[in-house]
Design an enzyme around this catalytic site. Structure first.
Site, PDB file in Angstrom:
ATOM      1  N   GLU A 124       0.830  -1.216   0.000  1.00  0.00           N
ATOM      2  CA  GLU A 124       0.000   0.000   0.000  1.00  0.00           C
ATOM      3  C   GLU A 124       0.864   1.265   0.000  1.00  0.00           C
ATOM      4  O   GLU A 124       0.381   2.349   0.327  1.00  0.00           O
ATOM      5  CB  GLU A 124      -0.958   0.011   1.210  1.00  0.00           C
ATOM      6  CG  GLU A 124      -1.895  -1.184   1.328  1.00  0.00           C
ATOM      7  CD  GLU A 124      -2.953  -1.282   0.217  1.00  0.00           C
ATOM      8  OE1 GLU A 124      -2.966  -0.432  -0.686  1.00  0.00           O
ATOM      9  OE2 GLU A 124      -3.746  -2.232   0.277  1.00  0.00           O
ATOM     10  N   HIS A 149      -7.489  -3.605   9.284  1.00  0.00           N
ATOM     11  CA  HIS A 149      -8.756  -4.222   8.857  1.00  0.00           C
ATOM     12  C   HIS A 149      -9.700  -4.284  10.064  1.00  0.00           C
ATOM     13  O   HIS A 149      -9.920  -5.354  10.634  1.00  0.00           O
ATOM     14  CB  HIS A 149      -8.490  -5.615   8.289  1.00  0.00           C
ATOM     15  CG  HIS A 149      -7.629  -5.612   7.053  1.00  0.00           C
ATOM     16  ND1 HIS A 149      -7.222  -6.755   6.406  1.00  0.00           N
ATOM     17  CD2 HIS A 149      -7.097  -4.574   6.331  1.00  0.00           C
ATOM     18  CE1 HIS A 149      -6.492  -6.436   5.340  1.00  0.00           C
ATOM     19  NE2 HIS A 149      -6.386  -5.107   5.279  1.00  0.00           N
ATOM     20  N   HIS A 219     -12.964  -3.616   3.214  1.00  0.00           N
ATOM     21  CA  HIS A 219     -11.520  -3.842   3.363  1.00  0.00           C
ATOM     22  C   HIS A 219     -10.983  -3.340   4.713  1.00  0.00           C
ATOM     23  O   HIS A 219     -10.527  -4.129   5.526  1.00  0.00           O
ATOM     24  CB  HIS A 219     -10.770  -3.185   2.194  1.00  0.00           C
ATOM     25  CG  HIS A 219      -9.295  -3.443   2.214  1.00  0.00           C
ATOM     26  ND1 HIS A 219      -8.541  -3.583   1.075  1.00  0.00           N
ATOM     27  CD2 HIS A 219      -8.401  -3.562   3.238  1.00  0.00           C
ATOM     28  CE1 HIS A 219      -7.278  -3.802   1.393  1.00  0.00           C
ATOM     29  NE2 HIS A 219      -7.171  -3.790   2.708  1.00  0.00           N
TER      30      HIS A 219
HETATM   31  P1  13P Z   1       1.063  -5.513   3.023  1.00  0.00           P
HETATM   32  O1  13P Z   1       1.453  -6.811   3.694  1.00  0.00           O
HETATM   33  O2  13P Z   1       1.660  -5.390   1.648  1.00  0.00           O
HETATM   34  O3  13P Z   1       1.353  -4.346   3.916  1.00  0.00           O
HETATM   35  O4  13P Z   1      -0.517  -5.565   2.769  1.00  0.00           O
HETATM   36  C1  13P Z   1      -1.426  -5.722   3.808  1.00  0.00           C
HETATM   37  C2  13P Z   1      -2.731  -5.098   3.513  1.00  0.00           C
HETATM   38  O5  13P Z   1      -3.507  -4.876   4.421  1.00  0.00           O
HETATM   39  C3  13P Z   1      -3.077  -4.741   2.108  1.00  0.00           C
HETATM   40  O6  13P Z   1      -4.209  -3.930   2.048  1.00  0.00           O
HETATM   41 ZN    ZN Z   2      -5.440  -4.011   3.826  1.00  0.00          ZN
END
Ligand code: 13P
Ligand code: ZN
Length: 274
Positions: A124, A149, A219
């Site tokens: 991200e 999340h 998400h």
């Molecule tokens: P990363 O492991 O690349 O940080 O991704 C985790 C995530 O929450 C993607 O939205």
């Molecule tokens: Zn995420």
């Protein structure tokens, strides 16, 4: 990396704060596997001499130029890294990056070059850098970005009724007074877009121009704040609202919520503090 951090007490504190918050994200059930990522603008606390010679470290191209972030340093979690591991070993699961002078690339800085072979910043990164750039452009003091999340907030976005910023804020502010007091700009709703893309970065930046938190449909959240703890607290407070909403629904009734006069009075109260 460990030695670099030991030379700088302010930097060490940031690293330990990130580790503490990573533990809370995991304990809250918001950080399954590698879910979530954190970045901190550490430019003000880097004294420079720690990084006199960066020539041995690898440079990676960015997909666009972040010119306002030219030559700035960030502490960022790695892609695929688990919050529960960041809590235990922050220096192994996060890294410092320095944006190039032209803003088109970054150097991955670690204690040993070999530490950087497998390590890449969060997927991200476009959203993190885009938000840091927006903050630099407007000249405010937010340094920290947390993506997590948060279950209760994600659950709300599965209700088509709540898929807009006005309705979702009325519900979230209405559940308890702290929501308005500590998250006065509320959340901005971001309709579903593929994670990790420039498109979701742009949609998130638009919402964070006017809100404390961007809520990604189905998400998670992106929150910004001046300290690691303030940023976590915003998510925690607004997530509590969502929990109260669902508790009432599970008990068989729709929560009444604070009424418009009560919300207005809280808004007035905050004005006196700011
Ligand atoms: P990363 O492991 O690349 O940080 O991704 C985790 C995530 O929450 C993607 O939205
Ligand atoms: Zn995420």
């Amino acid at each position: 990396m460990k030695e670099i951090i030991k030379q700088n007490a302010d930097l060490e504190k940031i690293v330990l704060d990130v580790a503490e918050i990573a533990q809370y994200l995991w304990q809250n059930g918001w950080a399954e596997r590698n879910a979530g990522n954190i970045s901190v603008n550490i430019n003000d606390i880097i004294r420079g001499h720690e990084f006199n010679d960066l020539s041995e470290f690898p440079i990676f191209q960015l997909n666009k130029s972040y010119i306002e972030l030219s030559s700035k340093y960030f502490f960022v979690t790695g892609t695929g890294k688990r919050m529960r591991d960041i809590a235990k070993s922050p220096m192994k699961n996060a890294i410092i990056i320095r944006i190039s002078e032209d803003g088109n690339s970054y150097t991955l800085i670690s204690r040993y070059k070999s530490d950087t072979y497998e390590f890449r910043p969060t997927s991200e990164l476009p959203t993190h850098l885009g938000i840091h750039q927006m903050i630099a452009q407007r000249g405010t003091n937010e340094k920290v970005i947390i993506h997590t999340h948060a279950n209760e907030l994600v659950a709300l976005t599965h209700n088509p009724e709540f898929k807009n910023t006005d309705t979702i804020n009325t519900v979230l502010w209405g559940m308890h007074p702290e929501a308005m007091v500590f998250v006065p700009k509320g959340v901005g709703f971001v309709p579903y877009i593929m994670p990790g893309t420039e498109e979701i970065a742009q949609a998130t930046i638009i919402e964070l121009k006017h809100h404390d938190i961007a809520l990604w449909e189905k998400h998670g959240v992106f929150a910004i704040g001046e300290t690691v703890f303030d940023t976590f607290d915003s998510i925690d407070i607004i997530s509590k609202s969502a929990k109260i909403y669902f508790m009432c629904k599970s008990a068989g009734f729709t929560p009444e919520g604070l009424d418009s006069k009560q919300l207005y009075d809280l808004k007035e109260l905050i004005k006196n503090f700011s």
